[in-house]
Design a protein around this motif. Structure first.
Motif, PDB file in Angstrom:
ATOM      1  N   THR A   1     -16.642  50.720 -63.243  1.00 56.31           N
ATOM      2  CA  THR A   1     -16.004  49.163 -63.275  1.00 56.31           C
ATOM      3  C   THR A   1     -14.935  48.810 -62.276  1.00 56.31           C
ATOM      4  O   THR A   1     -14.201  47.868 -62.675  1.00 56.31           O
ATOM      5  N   ILE A   2     -14.510  49.827 -61.604  1.00 57.62           N
ATOM      6  CA  ILE A   2     -13.120  49.598 -60.683  1.00 57.62           C
ATOM      7  C   ILE A   2     -13.430  49.130 -59.322  1.00 57.62           C
ATOM      8  O   ILE A   2     -14.329  49.248 -58.679  1.00 57.62           O
ATOM      9  N   ALA A   3     -13.049  47.691 -59.475  1.00 57.80           N
ATOM     10  CA  ALA A   3     -13.070  46.937 -58.104  1.00 57.80           C
ATOM     11  C   ALA A   3     -12.558  47.421 -56.873  1.00 57.80           C
ATOM     12  O   ALA A   3     -11.436  47.753 -57.061  1.00 57.80           O
TER      13      ALA A   3
ATOM     14  N   PHE B   1     -15.503  58.482 -53.016  1.00 55.42           N
ATOM     15  CA  PHE B   1     -15.195  57.526 -53.857  1.00 55.42           C
ATOM     16  C   PHE B   1     -15.111  56.267 -52.784  1.00 55.42           C
ATOM     17  O   PHE B   1     -14.087  56.011 -52.164  1.00 55.42           O
ATOM     18  N   ALA B   2     -16.119  55.330 -53.129  1.00 57.81           N
ATOM     19  CA  ALA B   2     -16.459  54.488 -51.967  1.00 57.81           C
ATOM     20  C   ALA B   2     -17.063  52.949 -52.656  1.00 57.81           C
ATOM     21  O   ALA B   2     -17.512  53.257 -53.746  1.00 57.81           O
ATOM     22  N   PRO B   3     -16.566  52.080 -51.905  1.00 60.27           N
ATOM     23  CA  PRO B   3     -17.437  50.887 -52.450  1.00 60.27           C
ATOM     24  C   PRO B   3     -18.921  51.066 -52.400  1.00 60.27           C
ATOM     25  O   PRO B   3     -19.435  51.383 -51.547  1.00 60.27           O
ATOM     26  N   GLY B   4     -19.748  50.770 -53.384  1.00 62.26           N
ATOM     27  CA  GLY B   4     -21.095  51.226 -53.584  1.00 62.26           C
ATOM     28  C   GLY B   4     -21.889  49.775 -53.575  1.00 62.26           C
ATOM     29  O   GLY B   4     -21.284  48.780 -52.927  1.00 62.26           O
ATOM     30  N   SER B   5     -23.133  49.966 -53.915  1.00 62.81           N
ATOM     31  CA  SER B   5     -24.086  48.984 -53.719  1.00 62.81           C
ATOM     32  C   SER B   5     -23.974  47.651 -54.815  1.00 62.81           C
ATOM     33  O   SER B   5     -24.815  46.727 -54.848  1.00 62.81           O
ATOM     34  N   SER B   6     -23.181  48.050 -55.826  1.00 60.34           N
ATOM     35  CA  SER B   6     -23.268  46.850 -56.863  1.00 60.34           C
ATOM     36  C   SER B   6     -21.890  45.988 -56.722  1.00 60.34           C
ATOM     37  O   SER B   6     -20.676  46.270 -56.132  1.00 60.34           O
TER      38      SER B   6
ATOM     39  N   PRO C   1     -16.723  39.396 -51.266  1.00 65.18           N
ATOM     40  CA  PRO C   1     -17.450  39.444 -52.437  1.00 65.18           C
ATOM     41  C   PRO C   1     -17.012  40.717 -53.412  1.00 65.18           C
ATOM     42  O   PRO C   1     -16.337  41.519 -52.750  1.00 65.18           O
ATOM     43  N   LEU C   2     -17.119  40.423 -54.632  1.00 60.88           N
ATOM     44  CA  LEU C   2     -16.594  41.706 -55.595  1.00 60.88           C
ATOM     45  C   LEU C   2     -17.493  42.801 -55.445  1.00 60.88           C
ATOM     46  O   LEU C   2     -18.916  42.767 -55.381  1.00 60.88           O
ATOM     47  N   ARG C   3     -16.980  43.951 -54.946  1.00 63.13           N
ATOM     48  CA  ARG C   3     -17.784  45.079 -55.210  1.00 63.13           C
ATOM     49  C   ARG C   3     -17.103  46.187 -55.795  1.00 63.13           C
ATOM     50  O   ARG C   3     -15.859  46.340 -56.052  1.00 63.13           O
ATOM     51  N   PHE C   4     -17.880  46.924 -56.537  1.00 68.76           N
ATOM     52  CA  PHE C   4     -17.331  48.106 -57.422  1.00 68.76           C
ATOM     53  C   PHE C   4     -17.444  49.532 -56.739  1.00 68.76           C
ATOM     54  O   PHE C   4     -18.478  49.790 -55.963  1.00 68.76           O
ATOM     55  N   LEU C   5     -16.606  50.316 -56.995  1.00 70.46           N
ATOM     56  CA  LEU C   5     -16.478  51.654 -56.478  1.00 70.46           C
ATOM     57  C   LEU C   5     -17.246  52.834 -57.152  1.00 70.46           C
ATOM     58  O   LEU C   5     -17.543  52.741 -58.531  1.00 70.46           O
ATOM     59  N   GLU C   6     -18.051  53.533 -56.539  1.00 73.71           N
ATOM     60  CA  GLU C   6     -18.862  54.635 -56.984  1.00 73.71           C
ATOM     61  C   GLU C   6     -18.416  55.735 -56.612  1.00 73.71           C
ATOM     62  O   GLU C   6     -17.737  56.286 -55.313  1.00 73.71           O
ATOM     63  N   LEU C   7     -18.673  56.873 -57.510  1.00 73.67           N
ATOM     64  CA  LEU C   7     -18.512  58.253 -56.982  1.00 73.67           C
ATOM     65  C   LEU C   7     -20.053  58.733 -56.656  1.00 73.67           C
ATOM     66  O   LEU C   7     -20.969  58.770 -57.465  1.00 73.67           O
TER      67      LEU C   7
END
Length: 263
Positions: free
Chosen positions: A177-179, A218-223, A233-239
Protein backbone atom coordinates in the motif's frame (compact mmCIF):
# COMPACT_ATOMS: atom_id res chain seq x y z
CA UNK A 1 -24.09 -6.51 -16.56
CA UNK A 2 -20.62 -7.56 -15.43
CA UNK A 3 -20.65 -8.48 -11.74
CA UNK A 4 -17.48 -9.09 -9.77
CA UNK A 5 -18.01 -10.92 -6.49
CA UNK A 6 -15.15 -10.30 -4.04
CA UNK A 7 -15.35 -12.36 -0.85
CA UNK A 8 -13.29 -14.29 1.69
CA UNK A 9 -15.14 -17.59 1.29
CA UNK A 10 -12.04 -19.40 0.03
CA UNK A 11 -10.91 -20.38 -3.47
CA UNK A 12 -13.33 -22.93 -4.91
CA UNK A 13 -15.70 -22.69 -1.95
CA UNK A 14 -19.30 -23.57 -2.92
CA UNK A 15 -20.38 -20.38 -1.11
CA UNK A 16 -19.41 -18.50 -4.28
CA UNK A 17 -21.80 -20.68 -6.30
CA UNK A 18 -24.61 -20.12 -3.82
CA UNK A 19 -24.19 -16.34 -3.99
CA UNK A 20 -23.89 -16.47 -7.79
CA UNK A 21 -27.24 -18.28 -8.02
CA UNK A 22 -28.96 -15.59 -5.94
CA UNK A 23 -27.50 -12.76 -8.02
CA UNK A 24 -28.44 -14.46 -11.28
CA UNK A 25 -32.04 -14.68 -10.10
CA UNK A 26 -32.13 -10.90 -10.36
CA UNK A 27 -29.96 -10.54 -13.45
CA UNK A 28 -30.05 -13.80 -15.46
CA UNK A 29 -27.88 -12.49 -18.29
CA UNK A 30 -25.12 -11.14 -16.07
CA UNK A 31 -21.51 -12.25 -16.38
CA UNK A 32 -20.18 -13.03 -12.92
CA UNK A 33 -16.50 -13.19 -12.01
CA UNK A 34 -15.38 -14.53 -8.62
CA UNK A 35 -12.39 -13.28 -6.63
CA UNK A 36 -11.34 -14.90 -3.36
CA UNK A 37 -9.37 -12.90 -0.78
CA UNK A 38 -7.78 -14.18 2.46
CA UNK A 39 -10.16 -14.80 5.35
CA UNK A 40 -11.19 -11.61 7.16
CA UNK A 41 -8.85 -9.49 5.02
CA UNK A 42 -10.75 -6.25 4.61
CA UNK A 43 -7.52 -4.67 3.32
CA UNK A 44 -7.25 -7.07 0.36
CA UNK A 45 -10.98 -6.69 -0.27
CA UNK A 46 -10.72 -2.90 -0.38
CA UNK A 47 -7.64 -3.02 -2.56
CA UNK A 48 -9.37 -5.14 -5.22
CA UNK A 49 -12.59 -3.12 -5.09
CA UNK A 50 -10.52 -0.10 -6.11
CA UNK A 51 -8.19 -1.88 -8.54
CA UNK A 52 -11.10 -3.42 -10.45
CA UNK A 53 -13.62 -0.63 -9.98
CA UNK A 54 -11.44 2.38 -10.80
CA UNK A 55 -9.73 0.91 -13.84
CA UNK A 56 -11.23 0.44 -17.34
CA UNK A 57 -13.91 -2.19 -17.77
CA UNK A 58 -17.49 -2.67 -18.95
CA UNK A 59 -19.62 0.42 -18.43
CA UNK A 60 -22.45 -1.64 -16.88
CA UNK A 61 -20.56 -2.99 -13.89
CA UNK A 62 -21.28 -3.94 -10.28
CA UNK A 63 -18.82 -5.00 -7.59
CA UNK A 64 -20.50 -7.08 -4.88
CA UNK A 65 -18.21 -7.65 -1.93
CA UNK A 66 -18.43 -9.49 1.35
CA UNK A 67 -15.70 -9.61 3.95
CA UNK A 68 -17.38 -9.22 7.32
CA UNK A 69 -15.21 -10.29 10.25
CA UNK A 70 -17.86 -8.88 12.65
CA UNK A 71 -15.20 -6.96 14.54
CA UNK A 72 -17.24 -3.77 14.96
CA UNK A 73 -18.58 -5.09 18.29
CA UNK A 74 -16.70 -7.60 20.49
CA UNK A 75 -19.82 -8.59 22.43
CA UNK A 76 -21.96 -11.67 21.71
CA UNK A 77 -24.01 -11.27 18.52
CA UNK A 78 -27.79 -11.22 18.42
CA UNK A 79 -29.36 -12.91 15.39
CA UNK A 80 -25.96 -13.12 13.60
CA UNK A 81 -25.76 -9.34 13.29
CA UNK A 82 -22.70 -7.89 11.61
CA UNK A 83 -21.41 -4.80 9.89
CA UNK A 84 -23.92 -2.95 7.72
CA UNK A 85 -24.36 -2.96 3.95
CA UNK A 86 -23.32 0.07 1.88
CA UNK A 87 -23.63 1.40 -1.65
CA UNK A 88 -20.97 3.42 -3.43
CA UNK A 89 -21.18 5.01 -6.86
CA UNK A 90 -17.65 5.51 -8.09
CA UNK A 91 -16.54 8.56 -10.04
CA UNK A 92 -16.56 6.50 -13.26
CA UNK A 93 -20.11 5.22 -12.73
CA UNK A 94 -19.26 1.76 -11.36
CA UNK A 95 -21.63 0.57 -8.62
CA UNK A 96 -20.25 -1.07 -5.47
CA UNK A 97 -22.42 -2.93 -2.94
CA UNK A 98 -21.01 -4.64 0.12
CA UNK A 99 -20.28 -4.68 3.81
CA UNK A 100 -18.61 -1.68 5.41
CA UNK A 101 -15.98 -3.42 7.53
CA UNK A 102 -12.41 -2.41 8.30
CA UNK A 103 -10.71 -1.16 5.13
CA UNK A 104 -13.27 -2.38 2.56
CA UNK A 105 -14.14 1.20 1.53
CA UNK A 106 -10.82 2.86 2.34
CA UNK A 107 -9.26 2.74 -1.12
CA UNK A 108 -12.37 4.15 -2.85
CA UNK A 109 -13.61 6.68 -0.33
CA UNK A 110 -12.07 9.63 -2.18
CA UNK A 111 -13.35 8.45 -5.58
CA UNK A 112 -17.08 8.30 -4.97
CA UNK A 113 -19.97 10.37 -6.26
CA UNK A 114 -22.23 8.81 -3.67
CA UNK A 115 -21.64 6.75 -0.54
CA UNK A 116 -24.70 5.58 1.39
CA UNK A 117 -26.00 3.04 3.84
CA UNK A 118 -28.29 0.36 2.38
CA UNK A 119 -31.45 -0.17 4.43
CA UNK A 120 -31.33 -3.92 4.91
CA UNK A 121 -31.20 -6.12 7.99
CA UNK A 122 -27.79 -6.42 9.67
CA UNK A 123 -28.72 -9.90 10.91
CA UNK A 124 -31.06 -12.74 10.09
CA UNK A 125 -28.49 -15.24 8.82
CA UNK A 126 -24.94 -16.40 9.32
CA UNK A 127 -24.66 -16.22 5.52
CA UNK A 128 -26.02 -12.72 4.94
CA UNK A 129 -24.35 -12.27 1.55
CA UNK A 130 -26.52 -15.14 0.26
CA UNK A 131 -29.71 -14.86 2.31
CA UNK A 132 -30.12 -11.15 3.10
CA UNK A 133 -28.11 -8.88 0.81
CA UNK A 134 -28.82 -10.06 -2.79
CA UNK A 135 -32.33 -8.52 -3.06
CA UNK A 136 -30.91 -5.10 -2.13
CA UNK A 137 -28.07 -5.53 -4.62
CA UNK A 138 -30.61 -6.59 -7.25
CA UNK A 139 -32.70 -3.47 -6.64
CA UNK A 140 -29.63 -1.27 -7.10
CA UNK A 141 -28.64 -3.18 -10.25
CA UNK A 142 -32.09 -2.39 -11.62
CA UNK A 143 -31.79 1.32 -10.77
CA UNK A 144 -34.19 1.05 -7.82
CA UNK A 145 -32.55 3.19 -5.16
CA UNK A 146 -35.42 3.11 -2.67
CA UNK A 147 -33.30 0.80 -0.47
CA UNK A 148 -30.73 3.53 0.14
CA UNK A 149 -30.50 5.31 3.46
CA UNK A 150 -28.23 7.90 5.04
CA UNK A 151 -25.09 9.20 3.39
CA UNK A 152 -21.67 8.28 4.73
CA UNK A 153 -18.88 10.81 4.96
CA UNK A 154 -15.38 9.89 3.85
CA UNK A 155 -14.03 10.79 7.29
CA UNK A 156 -16.16 7.98 8.73
CA UNK A 157 -14.07 5.51 6.71
CA UNK A 158 -10.53 4.66 7.92
CA UNK A 159 -7.58 5.72 5.79
CA UNK A 160 -5.55 3.14 3.92
CA UNK A 161 -2.58 2.14 6.09
CA UNK A 162 0.47 3.39 4.17
CA UNK A 163 2.89 0.52 4.86
CA UNK A 164 1.16 -2.84 4.50
CA UNK A 165 1.08 -5.85 2.19
CA UNK A 166 -2.06 -5.49 0.08
CA UNK A 167 -1.69 -8.64 -2.02
CA UNK A 168 0.70 -11.43 -3.01
CA UNK A 169 0.30 -12.44 -6.64
CA UNK A 170 0.85 -15.83 -8.26
CA UNK A 171 4.50 -15.03 -9.03
CA UNK A 172 5.31 -14.21 -5.41
CA UNK A 173 5.42 -10.46 -6.02
CA UNK A 174 4.41 -8.51 -2.91
CA UNK A 175 2.06 -5.63 -3.68
CA UNK A 176 2.13 -2.97 -0.98
CA UNK A 177 0.00 0.00 0.00
CA UNK A 178 3.06 2.27 -0.27
CA UNK A 179 2.30 4.91 -2.89
CA UNK A 180 5.17 5.29 -5.36
CA UNK A 181 5.11 9.09 -5.19
CA UNK A 182 5.92 8.98 -1.46
CA UNK A 183 9.38 7.51 -2.09
CA UNK A 184 11.91 10.01 -3.39
CA UNK A 185 14.90 7.90 -4.41
CA UNK A 186 17.17 7.68 -7.41
CA UNK A 187 16.90 4.46 -9.43
CA UNK A 188 19.41 1.80 -8.38
CA UNK A 189 19.54 3.10 -4.81
CA UNK A 190 20.29 0.25 -2.39
CA UNK A 191 17.80 -0.09 0.46
CA UNK A 192 16.92 -2.55 3.24
CA UNK A 193 13.38 -3.86 3.77
CA UNK A 194 11.92 -5.64 6.79
CA UNK A 195 8.75 -7.73 6.81
CA UNK A 196 8.09 -9.51 10.08
CA UNK A 197 11.36 -11.03 11.29
CA UNK A 198 12.98 -11.11 7.84
CA UNK A 199 15.31 -8.39 6.57
CA UNK A 200 16.57 -8.23 3.00
CA UNK A 201 18.65 -5.96 0.82
CA UNK A 202 16.81 -4.53 -2.18
CA UNK A 203 17.31 -2.09 -5.02
CA UNK A 204 14.91 0.72 -5.77
CA UNK A 205 13.99 0.64 -9.44
CA UNK A 206 11.71 2.69 -11.65
CA UNK A 207 10.79 -0.51 -13.51
CA UNK A 208 10.83 -4.03 -12.07
CA UNK A 209 12.77 -5.67 -14.91
CA UNK A 210 15.55 -3.07 -14.74
CA UNK A 211 17.42 -5.30 -12.29
CA UNK A 212 19.59 -8.34 -12.81
CA UNK A 213 18.52 -11.94 -12.18
CA UNK A 214 18.30 -12.75 -8.47
CA UNK A 215 17.97 -9.12 -7.37
CA UNK A 216 15.13 -8.00 -5.12
CA UNK A 217 13.58 -4.85 -6.58
CA UNK A 218 11.36 -2.31 -4.88
CA UNK A 219 9.58 -0.60 -7.72
CA UNK A 220 6.28 0.87 -8.91
CA UNK A 221 4.18 -2.12 -9.90
CA UNK A 222 1.14 -2.84 -12.02
CA UNK A 223 -1.44 -1.75 -9.44
CA UNK A 224 -2.98 1.68 -9.15
CA UNK A 225 -5.46 3.97 -10.86
CA UNK A 226 -6.05 7.49 -12.08
CA UNK A 227 -6.33 10.05 -9.31
CA UNK A 228 -8.87 11.97 -11.37
CA UNK A 229 -6.89 15.20 -11.43
CA UNK A 230 -4.05 16.60 -13.49
CA UNK A 231 -1.44 14.77 -11.43
CA UNK A 232 0.31 11.48 -12.07
CA UNK A 233 -1.71 8.26 -11.71
CA UNK A 234 -1.53 6.64 -8.31
CA UNK A 235 0.77 3.61 -8.39
CA UNK A 236 1.80 1.30 -5.58
CA UNK A 237 5.24 -0.13 -4.89
CA UNK A 238 5.93 -3.84 -5.21
CA UNK A 239 8.68 -6.13 -4.00
CA UNK A 240 9.80 -8.22 -6.95
CA UNK A 241 12.54 -10.87 -6.96
CA UNK A 242 13.61 -11.38 -10.54
CA UNK A 243 13.85 -15.10 -11.23
CA UNK A 244 12.37 -15.99 -7.85
CA UNK A 245 9.68 -15.20 -5.30
CA UNK A 246 9.78 -12.17 -3.02
CA UNK A 247 7.11 -13.91 -0.92
CA UNK A 248 9.47 -16.85 -0.30
CA UNK A 249 12.40 -14.49 0.33
CA UNK A 250 10.47 -12.89 3.18
CA UNK A 251 9.32 -16.14 4.73
CA UNK A 252 5.82 -16.25 3.18
CA UNK A 253 4.31 -13.21 4.90
CA UNK A 254 0.57 -12.58 5.06
CA UNK A 255 -1.56 -9.81 3.63
CA UNK A 256 -1.75 -6.83 6.03
CA UNK A 257 1.74 -7.36 7.49
CA UNK A 258 3.83 -4.22 7.85
CA UNK A 259 6.52 -3.39 5.29
CA UNK A 260 9.31 -1.24 6.72
CA UNK A 261 12.24 0.42 5.00
CA UNK A 262 15.00 0.44 7.61
CA UNK A 263 17.86 1.79 5.48
Amino acid sequence: MFICVIADYGTGDPAFTEVTQRLLMASPDAQIHLLSVPAFSTLATGFWIAQLGLNPGPSDRLIYHNCAPRQDDPEARRDNEGEGLTYALLSNGVKVVGVNAGYTLSFIKDYTKELRVVNVSRGGSQFRSRDVFPPAAAAIMNEDFSVLGDSLKSEQIPDVPPDRIAWIDGYGNIKTTIAAHTLNLEPQTKIVIRIGDVVSDAVYSDGSFKVSEGTLAFAPGSSGWSRGDSGEPLRFLELFLRGGSAWERFGRPRVNQQVTRIA
